[in-house]
Design an enzyme around this catalytic site. Structure first.
Site, PDB file in Angstrom:
ATOM      1  N   CYS A   1      30.999  33.786  31.903  1.00  0.00           N
ATOM      2  CA  CYS A   1      30.618  34.624  31.176  1.00  0.00           C
ATOM      3  C   CYS A   1      29.085  34.572  31.129  1.00  0.00           C
ATOM      4  O   CYS A   1      28.682  33.502  31.537  1.00  0.00           O
ATOM      5  CB  CYS A   1      31.183  34.742  29.745  1.00  0.00           C
ATOM      6  SG  CYS A   1      32.913  34.779  29.644  1.00  0.00           S
TER       7      CYS A   1
ATOM      8  N   ARG B   1      28.081  37.063  37.927  1.00  0.00           N
ATOM      9  CA  ARG B   1      28.931  36.173  37.601  1.00  0.00           C
ATOM     10  C   ARG B   1      30.168  36.656  37.495  1.00  0.00           C
ATOM     11  O   ARG B   1      31.215  35.846  37.409  1.00  0.00           O
ATOM     12  CB  ARG B   1      28.339  35.413  36.173  1.00  0.00           C
ATOM     13  CG  ARG B   1      27.037  34.657  36.487  1.00  0.00           C
ATOM     14  CD  ARG B   1      26.495  34.336  34.973  1.00  0.00           C
ATOM     15  NE  ARG B   1      27.283  33.369  34.240  1.00  0.00           N
ATOM     16  CZ  ARG B   1      26.992  31.993  34.403  1.00  0.00           C
ATOM     17  NH1 ARG B   1      25.850  31.713  35.115  1.00  0.00           N
ATOM     18  NH2 ARG B   1      27.646  31.268  33.714  1.00  0.00           N
TER      19      ARG B   1
ATOM     20  N   TRP C   1      34.073  37.511  30.591  1.00  0.00           N
ATOM     21  CA  TRP C   1      35.183  37.712  31.582  1.00  0.00           C
ATOM     22  C   TRP C   1      36.335  37.085  30.620  1.00  0.00           C
ATOM     23  O   TRP C   1      36.365  36.022  30.410  1.00  0.00           O
ATOM     24  CB  TRP C   1      35.059  36.795  32.585  1.00  0.00           C
ATOM     25  CG  TRP C   1      35.843  36.878  33.794  1.00  0.00           C
ATOM     26  CD1 TRP C   1      35.906  37.774  34.635  1.00  0.00           C
ATOM     27  CD2 TRP C   1      36.934  35.890  33.852  1.00  0.00           C
ATOM     28  NE1 TRP C   1      36.759  37.388  35.604  1.00  0.00           N
ATOM     29  CE2 TRP C   1      37.563  36.347  35.159  1.00  0.00           C
ATOM     30  CE3 TRP C   1      37.365  34.767  33.363  1.00  0.00           C
ATOM     31  CZ2 TRP C   1      38.554  35.560  35.943  1.00  0.00           C
ATOM     32  CZ3 TRP C   1      38.562  34.107  34.032  1.00  0.00           C
ATOM     33  CH2 TRP C   1      39.178  34.673  35.172  1.00  0.00           C
TER      34      TRP C   1
ATOM     35  N   ASN D   1      30.291  31.003  25.256  1.00  0.00           N
ATOM     36  CA  ASN D   1      30.869  30.834  26.776  1.00  0.00           C
ATOM     37  C   ASN D   1      31.787  29.554  26.406  1.00  0.00           C
ATOM     38  O   ASN D   1      31.404  28.794  25.948  1.00  0.00           O
ATOM     39  CB  ASN D   1      29.899  30.609  27.785  1.00  0.00           C
ATOM     40  CG  ASN D   1      29.294  32.009  28.143  1.00  0.00           C
ATOM     41  OD1 ASN D   1      29.602  33.015  28.010  1.00  0.00           O
ATOM     42  ND2 ASN D   1      28.304  31.677  29.255  1.00  0.00           N
ATOM     43  N   GLY D   2      33.068  29.575  27.212  1.00  0.00           N
ATOM     44  CA  GLY D   2      33.854  28.463  27.169  1.00  0.00           C
ATOM     45  C   GLY D   2      35.219  28.806  26.248  1.00  0.00           C
ATOM     46  O   GLY D   2      35.455  29.954  26.220  1.00  0.00           O
TER      47      GLY D   2
ATOM     48  N   GLU E   1      38.976  27.993  54.574  1.00  0.00           N
ATOM     49  CA  GLU E   1      37.728  28.811  54.075  1.00  0.00           C
ATOM     50  C   GLU E   1      37.488  30.392  54.390  1.00  0.00           C
ATOM     51  O   GLU E   1      37.446  31.259  53.785  1.00  0.00           O
ATOM     52  CB  GLU E   1      36.629  28.193  54.347  1.00  0.00           C
ATOM     53  CG  GLU E   1      35.268  28.943  53.821  1.00  0.00           C
ATOM     54  CD  GLU E   1      35.143  28.899  52.408  1.00  0.00           C
ATOM     55  OE1 GLU E   1      34.322  29.969  51.751  1.00  0.00           O
ATOM     56  OE2 GLU E   1      36.046  28.651  51.676  1.00  0.00           O
TER      57      GLU E   1
ATOM     58  N   LYS F   1      37.829  33.812  51.995  1.00  0.00           N
ATOM     59  CA  LYS F   1      36.788  34.697  51.805  1.00  0.00           C
ATOM     60  C   LYS F   1      37.543  35.852  51.941  1.00  0.00           C
ATOM     61  O   LYS F   1      37.166  36.989  51.200  1.00  0.00           O
ATOM     62  CB  LYS F   1      35.842  34.422  53.070  1.00  0.00           C
ATOM     63  CG  LYS F   1      34.769  33.358  52.814  1.00  0.00           C
ATOM     64  CD  LYS F   1      33.799  34.081  51.557  1.00  0.00           C
ATOM     65  CE  LYS F   1      33.072  32.756  51.223  1.00  0.00           C
ATOM     66  NZ  LYS F   1      34.164  32.254  50.270  1.00  0.00           N
TER      67      LYS F   1
ATOM     68  N   GLU G   1      39.030  36.774  48.838  1.00  0.00           N
ATOM     69  CA  GLU G   1      38.106  37.126  47.627  1.00  0.00           C
ATOM     70  C   GLU G   1      37.535  38.664  47.775  1.00  0.00           C
ATOM     71  O   GLU G   1      37.540  39.081  46.876  1.00  0.00           O
ATOM     72  CB  GLU G   1      36.903  36.143  47.815  1.00  0.00           C
ATOM     73  CG  GLU G   1      37.219  34.869  47.271  1.00  0.00           C
ATOM     74  CD  GLU G   1      36.076  33.841  47.514  1.00  0.00           C
ATOM     75  OE1 GLU G   1      35.443  33.288  46.272  1.00  0.00           O
ATOM     76  OE2 GLU G   1      35.398  33.666  48.470  1.00  0.00           O
TER      77      GLU G   1
ATOM     78  N   HIS H   1      56.943  24.723  61.414  1.00  0.00           N
ATOM     79  CA  HIS H   1      57.501  24.321  60.192  1.00  0.00           C
ATOM     80  C   HIS H   1      57.896  25.351  59.132  1.00  0.00           C
ATOM     81  O   HIS H   1      58.771  24.992  58.140  1.00  0.00           O
ATOM     82  CB  HIS H   1      56.765  23.014  59.989  1.00  0.00           C
ATOM     83  CG  HIS H   1      56.892  21.988  60.777  1.00  0.00           C
ATOM     84  ND1 HIS H   1      58.205  21.030  61.018  1.00  0.00           N
ATOM     85  CD2 HIS H   1      55.844  21.478  61.781  1.00  0.00           C
ATOM     86  CE1 HIS H   1      57.662  20.092  61.781  1.00  0.00           C
ATOM     87  NE2 HIS H   1      56.324  20.312  62.223  1.00  0.00           N
TER      88      HIS H   1
ATOM     89  N   LYS I   1      31.465  33.751  39.237  1.00  0.00           N
ATOM     90  CA  LYS I   1      30.801  33.015  40.085  1.00  0.00           C
ATOM     91  C   LYS I   1      30.731  31.669  39.915  1.00  0.00           C
ATOM     92  O   LYS I   1      30.906  30.632  40.680  1.00  0.00           O
ATOM     93  CB  LYS I   1      29.024  33.583  40.340  1.00  0.00           C
ATOM     94  CG  LYS I   1      28.163  32.637  41.106  1.00  0.00           C
ATOM     95  CD  LYS I   1      28.764  32.763  42.432  1.00  0.00           C
ATOM     96  CE  LYS I   1      27.795  32.020  43.551  1.00  0.00           C
ATOM     97  NZ  LYS I   1      28.110  32.137  45.030  1.00  0.00           N
TER      98      LYS I   1
END
Length: 613
Positions: free
Chosen positions: A2, A30, A79, A105-106, A486, A490, A493, A509, A608
Site C-alpha cells: 500500500c 505499487r 491493497w 501499511n502492514g 522467470e 512474466k 503477471e 515425468h 510492486k
C-alpha cells in the site's frame, strides 16, 4: 505494498491536499484497489475525509477547489489484505468519535483479540480491517498529546506497521511510526513530506530521513522530533536520493514496463561501472569491503529471496558453485524461517530484493542475524530496510523501477551475482585467465542486450501470433531452467496467461501430458553444454503436436527445422546467457499483455513491493 503519504507545510498552504494527491499518484505503480485522505481544516475546526474504491483520479473528482486552511494531510492507497474492497474498508480509518484518523501499511496479527477487548470496553467498529483497531487503541490512551497516546498504543500491536496519525484534539501535527514497514521523511523547502516510498517525495526534495524500526516521528509545521521506543530521543542523519524525477517518468514510452525493458543496456552498464578489473580478471564491490576477509572463509552460501528475485538467486546458485566453488542453496523467504534449517559454521546469508522491503526476506534476514551469521544483500533501493540491516551489501544501480513486473532490476541482479561469483572465485580457485574471460564477456553484455532490444518489432509479431493461447510451457536446463521459470512468471503477471516453468529433462515425468496443439512451448535453447539434450526435449514436444518458440544462439540454423518460431540472442558465456535470454521473454510477455488489452504496469491483485507476508 500500500502507499502512504503525509504532507505538512511550514505555512498555511491552500494547495496542501493537491500536493499530497500528486505525491500519492507517484505511488500508483505499487498496486492498489482504493484510496483516501484526511486533513485538519482550520476554518471548520474538524477533520475532513474522503475515500473511493478505484483510482486516485476518482478521489480527485470529489475535491472541489482549495481545501481551506490545512495544516496536516494524510493519504493512502490500499491493497486489500484484511476486509473486502470497499469504501468503509479504505483508509484513512478513525476512532469512535472521528477525532483520531490514521493510515496504515502492514498487518496487525492480533487485531481480532484487540478488537474483542475494545468492544467490551464500549468501542464501536465500522470496518472489517485490522487497521481500525489501531485508531481505537490510540483513542483509549488519548490524554492531550497525540504522540504520547501513539507511544502507549504501539506495544499492544503484534505484526507490522507504517503509520501516520492526525488528531482533532491535537491538530497541526502528524505522528509517524514504523515497524517492518518503510517510512521516510522528506525535508523540503518550507514543507515536510512523509511517505512509504521515495518516489512520492522526489518531485519536492531529494533529502530524506529513513525511520528505523521502533521509531516514532512527531512532525509539525515548524520542526520534527524522532524518538525510539527503546532508546529514547534519536538524532537522525539525512540521506540524498540518488535518482531524479525524470528517471521515474515514462520518457515517451506507452508503459513503464516497456521503458524499463528498453533501459536494460544502460542499467546493466550502471551495475558494472567501476566494478570490473579486466586485467586482473576480477571484480571490486565496494559495499563488501568491510567483510571481504570474512568472505574468504565462507564455506556455504544460503540465498534467500522471493518471486523474481528468487529466480535470479537460482541462476546465482549455478554461478557461485561453478565459478566460486562454494556450495550454495536457494530458499524462498516465505518458507525459510518456518522450517528447521540446519546451518553450519562459516555459512552466510545472501538476500536479494529489488525494493529491499520484501517482508518475508527481511524476516529471514533478521532471523539469521540473530543467530550470528554473516549477512550480505543485493538491492536496488538506497536506504531500504535490507540495505541498512545487512552486514554489507551491493546496490544494483538500475535506477527506479516503476512497473510491477520486474525487468531491469532482474537483469541487474543477475549482473551483480556474476560480479560476486567473479570476486569470490578469484579469492579461491578461479584462474586469472578464466577470470579475464568472464570479465571481458561481462563488459560487452550491455552491447549484446542492445542487439536483442532491436528485435522488439520481430518479437511483437510473434506475440501477436500466440496472444490468444491461454496456456504455455517454458522449458530450460541448467542455467536456462531459472530463465524458464522467470519467463513463465512474466507472462502470468502481465498477460494473465497460465504458464509452467519446467526443467526440460523432467517433461516425461509429468508436464508432457499437458502438451497438444493448444499448449505451446517456449524452449530456452542456446548453444551450450546441454544444447543436444534440449533439442531432444523439443522433439518430444513436437511429437505431441506442440508448437515451439525457441530462444537460440545467433547462427544456429538447424533449430529452425524443429521450432515453429525462433528468436535469436548473441553468443556469450553459458553463465551469462540468462542475462540475455530473459530479455526476449520480457518483451514477449509485454506485447502479449498489451495485445490482450491489459494494463501491464499494474497487474490485477499484485503490488510492486510486498511488505506483508
Amino acid at each position: 505494498m500500500c502507499g502512504i503519504v503525509g504532507y505538512i507545510s511550514k505555512e498555511e498552504n491552500p494547495n496542501s491536499l493537491k500536493l499530497g494527491l500528486e505525491a500519492l499518484k507517484r505511488l500508483e505503480y505499487r498496486g492498489y484497489d482504493s484510496a483516501g485522505f484526511a486533513f485538519w481544516d482550520k476554518d471548520k475546526k474538524e477533520i475532513i475525509s474522503e475515500k473511493v474504491v478505484g483510482r486516485i483520479a476518482k478521489l480527485e473528482e470529489k475535491v472541489n477547489g482549495e481545501c481551506g486552511k490545512t495544516e496536516a494531510v494524510i493519504l493512502h492507497t490500499r491493497w486489500a489484505t484484511t476486509g473486502e474492497v470497499s469504501e468503509k474498508n479504505a483508509h484513512p480509518h478513525h476512532d469512535c468519535n472521528k477525532k483520531i484518523w490514521l493510515v496504515h501499511n502492514g498487518i496487525i496479527e492480533n487485531y481480532k483479540l484487540l478488537k474483542e477487548r475494545l468492544e467490551k470496553e464500549g468501542h464501536k467498529f465500522y470496518s472489517e480491517t485490522d487497521t481500525e483497531v489501531i485508531a481505537h487503541l490510540i483513542e483509549k490512551f488519548s490524554n492531550g498529546k497525540l504522540e504520547d497516546a501513539v507511544k502507549k498504543a504501539l506495544p499492544f500491536l503484534k505484526g507490522t506497521y507504517g503509520l501516520l496519525v492526525i488528531s482533532k484534539d491535537d491538530p497541526g501535527k502528524i505522528v509517524a511510526a514504523r515497524l517492518s514497514s518503510p517510512l521516510l521523511i522528506g525535508l523540503g523547502d518550507r514543507e515536510y513530506l512523509v511517505a512509504s516510498d521515495p518516489s512520492a517525495v522526489i518531485s519536492r526534495t531529494n533529502k530524506v530521513i529513513y525511520l528505523e524500526d521502533g521509531e516514532i516521528a512527531t512532525i509539525s509545521k515548524d520542526n520534527f522530533e524522532i524518538t525510539s521506543l527503546v532508546k529514547g530521543k534519536v538524532t537522525p542523519s539525512a540521506e540524498l536520493i540518488d535518482w531524479s524525477l525524470e528517471e521515474a517518468q515514462k520518457g515517451g514510452y506507452n508503459h513503464f514496463m516497456l521503458k524499463e525493458i528498453m533501459e536494460q543496456s544502460e542499467s546493466i552498464r550502471n551495475s558494472l561501472r567501476g566494478r570490473l578489473y579486466l586485467d586482473e580478471g576480477s571484480a571490486r564491490l565496494g559495499g563488501l569491503s568491510s567483510v571481504i576477509d570474512k568472505l574468504r572463509d565462507i564455506k556455504k552460501i544460503n540465498i534467500i529471496a522471493c518471486g523474481t528475485a528468487r529466480h535470479a538467486a537460482l541462476v546465482g546458485e549455478y554461478m557461485l558453485e561453478e565459478y566460486a566453488g562454494i556450495p550454495t542453496e536457494v530458499d524462498a523467504g516465505s518458507e525459510f524461517r518456518y522450517k528447521k534449517t540446519v546451518l553450519g559454521e562459516k555459512e552466510m546469508g545472501l538476500f536479494i530484493s529489488q525494493s529491499g522491503e520484501t517482508a518475508d526476506t527481511l524476516a529471514a534476514l533478521r532471523d539469521l542475524k540473530n543467530k550470528g551469521f554473516l549477512t550480505i544483500g543485493i538491492t536496488n533501493v538506497v536506504g531500504s530496510s535490507q540495505a541498512r540491516e545487512t552486514d554489507a551489501g551491493v546496490y544494483n544501480h538500475a535506477g527506479p523501477e516503476i512497473g510491477v513486473a520486474s525487468t531491469k532490476a532482474y537483469t541487474s541482479q543477475l549482473t551483480v551475482l556474476a560480479l560476486l561469483s567473479l570476486l569470490l572465485g578469484r579469492q579461491r580457485q578461479l584462474s586469472v585467465v578464466m577470470g579475464q574471460r568472464i570479465a571481458k564477456e561481462l563488459a560487452i553484455i550491455p552491447d549484446l542486450i542492445k542487439r536483442i532490444l532491436d528485435k522488439a518489432p520481430e518479437i511483437k509479431k510473434i506475440a501477436e501470433k500466440y496472444k490468444d493461447f491461454n496456456n504455455f510451457m517454458y522449458i530450460g536446463r541448467k542455467y536456462d531452467y531459472p530463465t524458464a521459470r522467470e519467463g513463465a512468471h512474466k507472462i502470468k503477471e502481465v498477460a494473465y496467461i497460465h504458464a509452467e516453468g519446467c526443467r526440460g529433462g523432467e517433461l516425461k515425468h509429468c508436464e508432457l501430458a499437458l502438451i497438444d496443439e493448444k499448449f505451446p512451448t517456449v524452449a530456452i535453447c542456446p548453444k551450450n553444454s546441454v544444447y543436444d539434450k534440449m533439442i531432444s526435449n523439443i522433439e518430444q514436444v513436437k511429437c505431441r503436436n506442440g508448437k515451439v518458440i525457441a530462444i537460440a544462439t545467433e547462427g544456429d540454423e538447424n533449430i529452425k527445422d524443429i521450432a515453429d518460431d525462433v528468436i535469436y540472442i548473441p553468443k556469450t558465456l553459458e553463465m551469462l546467457t540468462p542475462i540475455l535470454s530473459i530479455v526476449p521473454l520480457q518483451l514477449f510477455a509485454y506485447y502479449a499483455g498489451v495485445l490482450r488489452g491489459l494494463d501491464v504496469d499494474k497487474p490485477r491483485n499484485l503490488a510492486k513491493s510486498v511488505t506483508v507476508e
